[in-house]
Each structure stands twice: as C-alpha cells, then as structure tokens.
Design a protein around this motif. Structure first.
Motif, PDB file in Angstrom:
ATOM      1  N   LYS A 185     133.451 -42.175 121.132  1.00 43.16           N
ATOM      2  CA  LYS A 185     132.486 -41.379 120.380  1.00 43.16           C
ATOM      3  C   LYS A 185     131.111 -41.338 121.039  1.00 43.16           C
ATOM      4  N   LYS A 186     130.683 -42.458 121.636  1.00 38.24           N
ATOM      5  CA  LYS A 186     129.297 -42.577 122.095  1.00 38.24           C
ATOM      6  C   LYS A 186     129.131 -42.638 123.603  1.00 38.24           C
ATOM      7  N   GLY A 187     130.221 -42.794 124.353  1.00 38.61           N
ATOM      8  CA  GLY A 187     130.112 -42.910 125.795  1.00 38.61           C
ATOM      9  C   GLY A 187     129.783 -44.322 126.225  1.00 38.61           C
ATOM     10  N   VAL A 188     129.300 -44.479 127.446  1.00 41.52           N
ATOM     11  CA  VAL A 188     129.022 -45.809 127.982  1.00 41.52           C
ATOM     12  C   VAL A 188     127.605 -46.263 127.646  1.00 41.52           C
ATOM     13  N   ASP A 189     126.656 -45.337 127.464  1.00 47.98           N
ATOM     14  CA  ASP A 189     125.278 -45.703 127.155  1.00 47.98           C
ATOM     15  C   ASP A 189     125.168 -46.260 125.750  1.00 47.98           C
ATOM     16  N   TYR A 204     135.654 -38.391 128.508  1.00 51.93           N
ATOM     17  CA  TYR A 204     136.179 -38.582 129.856  1.00 51.93           C
ATOM     18  C   TYR A 204     135.770 -39.961 130.361  1.00 51.93           C
ATOM     19  N   PRO A 205     136.663 -40.663 131.040  1.00 48.75           N
ATOM     20  CA  PRO A 205     136.337 -42.017 131.519  1.00 48.75           C
ATOM     21  C   PRO A 205     135.158 -42.004 132.489  1.00 48.75           C
ATOM     22  N   PRO A 206     134.192 -42.906 132.319  1.00 44.90           N
ATOM     23  CA  PRO A 206     133.069 -43.004 133.251  1.00 44.90           C
ATOM     24  C   PRO A 206     133.476 -43.763 134.509  1.00 44.90           C
ATOM     25  N   ASP A 207     132.646 -43.691 135.531  1.00 46.18           N
ATOM     26  CA  ASP A 207     132.879 -44.476 136.733  1.00 46.18           C
ATOM     27  C   ASP A 207     132.948 -45.958 136.366  1.00 46.18           C
ATOM     28  N   ASN A 208     133.940 -46.650 136.874  1.00 45.21           N
ATOM     29  CA  ASN A 208     134.137 -48.091 136.651  1.00 45.21           C
ATOM     30  C   ASN A 208     134.591 -48.440 135.235  1.00 45.21           C
ATOM     31  N   GLY A 209     134.773 -47.430 134.374  1.00 42.39           N
ATOM     32  CA  GLY A 209     135.240 -47.711 133.021  1.00 42.39           C
ATOM     33  C   GLY A 209     136.677 -48.212 133.022  1.00 42.39           C
ATOM     34  N   LYS A 210     136.919 -49.255 132.243  1.00 46.15           N
ATOM     35  CA  LYS A 210     138.247 -49.874 132.219  1.00 46.15           C
ATOM     36  C   LYS A 210     138.908 -49.826 130.846  1.00 46.15           C
ATOM     37  N   ILE A 211     138.111 -49.938 129.793  1.00 49.35           N
ATOM     38  CA  ILE A 211     138.663 -49.918 128.441  1.00 49.35           C
ATOM     39  C   ILE A 211     137.842 -48.963 127.581  1.00 49.35           C
ATOM     40  N   CYS A 212     138.522 -48.048 126.915  1.00 50.06           N
ATOM     41  CA  CYS A 212     137.866 -47.136 125.979  1.00 50.06           C
ATOM     42  C   CYS A 212     138.014 -47.678 124.565  1.00 50.06           C
ATOM     43  N   ILE A 213     136.895 -47.742 123.859  1.00 48.31           N
ATOM     44  CA  ILE A 213     136.854 -48.312 122.513  1.00 48.31           C
ATOM     45  C   ILE A 213     136.862 -47.184 121.481  1.00 48.31           C
TER      46      ILE A 213
END
Length: 235
Positions: A185-189, A204-213
């Motif tokens: 919902k909120k992204g990595v920031d 969409y998965p961010p760079d270096n993202g490993k787990i989506c919550i």
C-alpha cells in the motif's frame, strides 16, 4: 542456525496460506531450517516439513504472536518470523543473518506511533527467544491496558506492545534496513499518510526489495491475478 516460525490460529487464514509461506521461504533461502507453526489446530500440520506448536494461553488474533517471545513456547534459539500475508520475492538469507532483535520500521508511523515514541511493524521479526522473554512479560503485566487501548483503536495490537517495549529499551532494537521490505500500500518509503489510498505505492518491487508486506487489505490472494510478480512468487 536460525529456524522459522509463523502463526495460524483461528479461521481467518486457511492452511494454504501457511503452505504458501513455507514454499516461499524454502525457495528463497540457502539455509536448512525447521518450520514451526503456532496453531490451535495441530492435526492439520502432520506433514514432516511442519512442526506445530500449540499456544500457551487463550489469546486470539494477533495477540498470539507475542507468545513466540516467551521462553516457554519454542525451543531455545534464533528465529525468523513472517506474517502469513507476505510475498517473498528474493533471497532472504540477510534476514536470517541479521543480528537479533530485528524488526521493520513502521510504514505509516515510524517516528510517532499510536503510543509515544517510535513504531515498528511486526510483519517480519528476527529474534532469540532467550532474549525476548521481557517482551512477553511486558505484555502479560500490562495486558489490561493493552486490551483497553484496543477498544479505543481497533487496529492496536502486538506491534504496538513491541514498539512500546523497544521505546523503553532502544538499545535492544536492531531494525532491518528499510530497503529489504516494502508495503504494497505504501511502498518502501516510511511515513506516508495513513489515509492516502489513491494508488498502491508498492505495486512494483523496489530495488533490493525482498519481502512485500500486505498489512490490512488487500492481501496477496486478492491481487494475485492482477500483478505478474505476485503470481510468480505467491505459490
């Protein structure tokens, strides 16, 4: 070695969620691990890759998660925990290697939580249960207050108890790098306004993202057919 633990109590999530989580962990680590399931239906988990563990109290919902911090429930050792409604998209050895106590900074209220101080998201936790019994005792000793908070704020739960404890003992916390996990919902920031639902910032998965919550809604099963990366990984 670090083992893995999850919680599936009650009827909110069918066993398929637990199996999918196991599959994702198995595909995305180079380590051997034992997969513990804290469950009130241990007979469902008769397969050899599951190790069912029954709760030690009659707590329900997310409050059951706090039991894993107790010295009483699991064998002594290091554990990695994930919620059932996450999507693992890349190797998670870094989470297993992370020195406990590891936890995510909250996506919405990282610096000013529902209670005074910082707030953390407990969707992924790295802990040693011989070092975390203080969290469990903190919950038990103040249980009446926690339940009162929940009456006032319906989404108040285990992560708020953990956050309160960590604000009392900040040196105990070794939070994960923000880039490792992101919110659908909120992204990595961190720090986006809770009410901003104009788009899925983490679609969409961010760079270096490993787990989506997937905190709140939607959960992965509701959007698995809408995004190719979810369909490829959530199985």
């Amino acid at each position: 070695m670090t083992d893995f633990v999850c919680v599936n109590v009650g009827t909110k999530y069918p066993k398929s969620y637990t199996q999918t989580l196991y599959n994702m962990v198995k595909r995305n680590t180079t380590y051997d691990f034992k997969f513990y399931v804290i469950t009130d239906q241990p007979d469902l988990y008769s397969e050899s890759h599951f190790t069912p563990v029954e709760p030690i109290t009659d707590d329900i919902g997310w409050w059951v998660k706090l039991q894993m911090y107790s010295k009483e429930l699991l064998p002594p050792g290091d554990y990695l925990y994930c919620d059932l409604d996450v999507v693992i998209v890349d190797n998670i050895d870094c989470f297993f290697d992370h020195k406990p106590f590891g936890i995510l900074r909250d996506f919405i209220r990282p610096d000013e939580g529902l209670l005074p101080g910082k707030e953390y998201n407990s969707s992924v936790v790295r802990f040693n249960n011989q070092q975390t019994d203080g969290i469990w005792q903190y919950y038990l000793q103040n249980k009446k207050n926690w339940k009162q908070y929940q009456k006032q704020i319906h989404f108040f739960g285990d992560q708020n108890v953990v956050s309160s404890y960590l604000n009392h003992y900040p040196d105990f916390c070794n939070h994960f790098p923000d880039s490792w996990a992101w919110s659908f919902k909120k992204g990595v920031d961190r720090g986006k306004h809770a009410g901003d639902r104009s788009e899925w910032f983490g679609r969409y998965p961010p760079d270096n993202g490993k787990i989506c919550i997937f905190h709140g809604e939607p959960n992965p099963t509701q959007v698995v057919n809408d995004f190719e990366w979810i369909g490829e990984n959530y199985q």
